[in-house]
Design an enzyme around this catalytic site. Structure first.
Site, PDB file in Angstrom:
ATOM      1  N   ARG A  62       0.790  -1.398  -0.132  1.00 45.42           N
ATOM      2  CA  ARG A  62       0.057  -0.056  -0.006  1.00 45.42           C
ATOM      3  C   ARG A  62       0.875   1.270   0.209  1.00 45.42           C
ATOM      4  NH1 ARG A  62      -3.347   2.545   4.886  1.00 45.42           N
ATOM      5  NH2 ARG A  62      -4.805   3.875   3.946  1.00 45.42           N
ATOM      6  N   HIS A  66       0.633   4.640  -2.343  1.00 46.52           N
ATOM      7  CA  HIS A  66       0.224   6.214  -1.734  1.00 46.52           C
ATOM      8  C   HIS A  66       1.506   6.955  -2.322  1.00 46.52           C
ATOM      9  CE1 HIS A  66      -3.060   5.574   1.230  1.00 46.52           C
ATOM     10  NE2 HIS A  66      -3.167   4.573   0.205  1.00 46.52           N
TER      11      HIS A  66
END
Length: 329
Positions: A62, A66
């Site tokens: 993740r 981001h």
């Protein structure tokens, strides 16, 4: 050579061909001369720690999303807020408050600084750690080009603007991904990262308790049995912001096709998950993945990760190689 070996070789060759279309200034083995052990050091650290903390694979994957969605893949998500200029960095933005793994990246960077001071960028470490973590927990492998440099700017407002929130509708998802040079197929494939990991109730509680925006109402697009289970066992009150739920219930530690199968049953956890079924184009991609072999998903997910990893990278003399990932030099 067995069937599976042939398939893996075809996948590898296909990914290498895909890389040929990528950013020319990035390349495989970028550190072969300047820091020959760099990629092995990253891999060894991941292989040493992730098997004992498999839940970290999803946050580390993740983190690359981001990072790449704000100013490109430049490590700007790692920068701490400093007193100078009192700038709120990406870390402080709401989408990143639940990010984990900063200490993991710092540890890898520390080892690399001992081996080759000032050579390996934090942006490259993020990309390598994400790939190696996914591979370590049984997910796909993809070749990671290196040569990214670290950015010096990090703004919370840009993170709010550029990171797709979990309540995104299809139109906003399409727009945000297109702004990064990613198409609808990339959207479906990269969303497949939700096959591992967990989410806080605050990310989807409105679907359960306040879909009307008036303090009541449940999202009618959410399977009622699944919603009832979430209310009963996971997010028991509208104000619950700390409890967690699996993004792929029953299979959240396994990188597989279960996530897509759940989407077809109206059991995607986020509105952004459910939105993937609202377009005939993305729905057809989902069905194609569900009806195909796992190896095909692995190969295509790898291609999408390679593509995302090339978004707005800094190379050459742009940016810098940070000594510490949390601070500019």
């Amino acid at each position: 050579m067995g069937v599976s070996s042939k398939m893996m070789m075809m996948i590898f060759l296909g990914l290498l061909g895909f890389i040929g279309l990528a950013e020319a200034q990035l390349k495989l083995g970028y550190y072969a001369q300047s820091c020959p052990k760099a990629e092995a050091i990253v891999q060894d650290y991941v292989h040493q720690h992730i098997p004992h903390a498999q839940s970290m694979a999803a946050p580390l994957l993740r983190m690359q999303f981001h990072d790449c969605f704000v100013r490109g893949c430049d490590g700007s998500v790692l920068l701490n807020k400093t007193e100078v200029g009192n700038n709120d960095t990406e870390k402080t933005a709401n989408p990143n408050l639940t990010l984990r793994g900063f200490g993991f990246i710092d540890s890898v960077k520390s080892i690399l600084e001992e081996e080759c001071p000032g050579v390996v960028s934090c942006a490259d470490i993020i990309a390598l750690v994400a790939r190696d973590s996914v591979w370590t927990v049984g997910g796909p492998w993809w070749p990671v080009t290196t040569g990214r440099r670290d950015g010096r700017i990090s703004n919370a407002s840009e993170a709010l603007q550029d990171i797709p929130p979990p309540f995104s509708n299809f139109s906003s998802l399409q727009t945000i991904f297109a702004s990064k040079g990613l198409d609808l197929k990339d959207l479906v494939l990269l969303s497949g990262a939700h096959t591992i990991g967990i989410a806080h109730c605050s990310s989807f509680n409105e679907r359960l308790y306040n879909f009307t925006g008036r303090g009541y109402g449940q999202d009618p697009s959410l399977d009622s049995e699944y919603a009832a289970n979430l209310k009963e066992r996971k997010c028991k009150t509208p104000s619950d912001n700390t409890s967690i739920a699996e993004m792929d219930p029953g299979s959240h530690r396994t990188f597989d096709l279960s996530y897509y199968k759940l989407l077809l049953k109206r059991r995607g956890l986020f509105q952004s998950d459910a939105a993937l079924t609202k377009s005939l184009t993305t729905l057809s991609y989902i069905k194609e993945l569900v009806n195909g072999p796992l190896e095909a998903f692995f190969a295509e997910f790898g291609q999408a990760m390679v593509k995302m990893g090339e978004v707005q990278v800094l190379t050459g003399s742009a940016g810098e190689i940070r000594k510490h990932c949390a601070f500019v030099n």
